[in-house]
Design a protein around this motif. Sequence first.
Motif, PDB file in Angstrom:
ATOM      1  N   LYS A  39      25.640 -38.243 -12.183  1.00  0.00           N
ATOM      2  CA  LYS A  39      24.318 -38.240 -11.543  1.00  0.00           C
ATOM      3  C   LYS A  39      23.993 -36.875 -10.948  1.00  0.00           C
ATOM      4  CE  LYS A  39      23.232 -42.792  -9.913  1.00  0.00           C
ATOM      5  NZ  LYS A  39      23.258 -43.695  -8.763  1.00  0.00           N
ATOM      6  N   GLU A  40      24.973 -36.239 -10.324  1.00  0.00           N
ATOM      7  CA  GLU A  40      24.752 -34.928  -9.716  1.00  0.00           C
ATOM      8  C   GLU A  40      24.488 -33.870 -10.789  1.00  0.00           C
ATOM      9  OE1 GLU A  40      24.486 -32.118  -6.527  1.00  0.00           O
ATOM     10  OE2 GLU A  40      24.159 -34.267  -6.775  1.00  0.00           O
ATOM     11  N   ILE A  41      25.196 -33.932 -11.900  1.00  0.00           N
ATOM     12  CA  ILE A  41      24.964 -32.998 -13.004  1.00  0.00           C
ATOM     13  C   ILE A  41      23.539 -33.158 -13.520  1.00  0.00           C
ATOM     14  CG2 ILE A  41      25.605 -32.464 -15.391  1.00  0.00           C
ATOM     15  CD1 ILE A  41      28.518 -33.296 -14.523  1.00  0.00           C
ATOM     16  N   LEU A  42      23.099 -34.387 -13.688  1.00  0.00           N
ATOM     17  CA  LEU A  42      21.736 -34.634 -14.163  1.00  0.00           C
ATOM     18  C   LEU A  42      20.699 -34.190 -13.147  1.00  0.00           C
ATOM     19  CD1 LEU A  42      22.206 -38.137 -15.818  1.00  0.00           C
ATOM     20  CD2 LEU A  42      22.027 -35.923 -16.954  1.00  0.00           C
ATOM     21  N   ARG A  43      20.956 -34.405 -11.857  1.00  0.00           N
ATOM     22  CA  ARG A  43      20.009 -34.007 -10.813  1.00  0.00           C
ATOM     23  C   ARG A  43      19.855 -32.488 -10.751  1.00  0.00           C
ATOM     24  NH1 ARG A  43      19.719 -32.075  -5.807  1.00  0.00           N
ATOM     25  NH2 ARG A  43      21.964 -31.762  -5.642  1.00  0.00           N
ATOM     26  N   LEU A  44      20.963 -31.768 -10.812  1.00  0.00           N
ATOM     27  CA  LEU A  44      20.915 -30.312 -10.718  1.00  0.00           C
ATOM     28  C   LEU A  44      20.269 -29.662 -11.939  1.00  0.00           C
ATOM     29  CD1 LEU A  44      24.421 -29.498  -9.218  1.00  0.00           C
ATOM     30  CD2 LEU A  44      22.201 -29.337  -8.075  1.00  0.00           C
ATOM     31  N   ASN A  45      20.369 -30.330 -13.081  1.00  0.00           N
ATOM     32  CA  ASN A  45      19.892 -29.743 -14.333  1.00  0.00           C
ATOM     33  C   ASN A  45      18.703 -30.486 -14.910  1.00  0.00           C
ATOM     34  OD1 ASN A  45      22.067 -27.659 -14.726  1.00  0.00           O
ATOM     35  ND2 ASN A  45      23.278 -29.513 -14.468  1.00  0.00           N
ATOM     36  N   ARG A  46      17.923 -31.137 -14.070  1.00  0.00           N
ATOM     37  CA  ARG A  46      16.765 -31.918 -14.514  1.00  0.00           C
ATOM     38  C   ARG A  46      15.789 -31.083 -15.340  1.00  0.00           C
ATOM     39  NH1 ARG A  46      13.386 -33.706 -16.785  1.00  0.00           N
ATOM     40  NH2 ARG A  46      11.648 -34.976 -16.141  1.00  0.00           N
TER      41      ARG A  46
END
Length: 115
Positions: free
Chosen positions: A61-68
């Motif tokens: 989830k954090e990877i997706l949030r940072l790289n939206r």
Amino acid sequence: MKTMKKTREFRSVYAAGKSIVDSNLVLYRLENASDDIRYGISISKKVGGAVVRNRIRRQIKEILRLNRAAFRNGYDIIFVVRVRCKDSDYAAIRKSVYYLAKKSNLLSDSSVRFE
């Protein structure tokens, strides 16, 4: 980015979507009619206990949030976590997500690097 939570949403992506495999993750993708990205994360109990599964889920989830901003809109994405992922650190999981997104043509620009 929105999350997918309903079983029928997951089933439609599994049935009609394309899959790409990595040593840590499997990515299913399906084009949708909306102007946003919807994602889901599926982790089997074989991966580990609740603490391990939640740690992996939070990292994805954090990877997706940072790289939206790196992702193209209009797709449903499901990440299926493989058993080998429980021994991986954050950097390895980020590398797997980047590899799968690039391989499945989900990135808005091919020169984008993940944080």
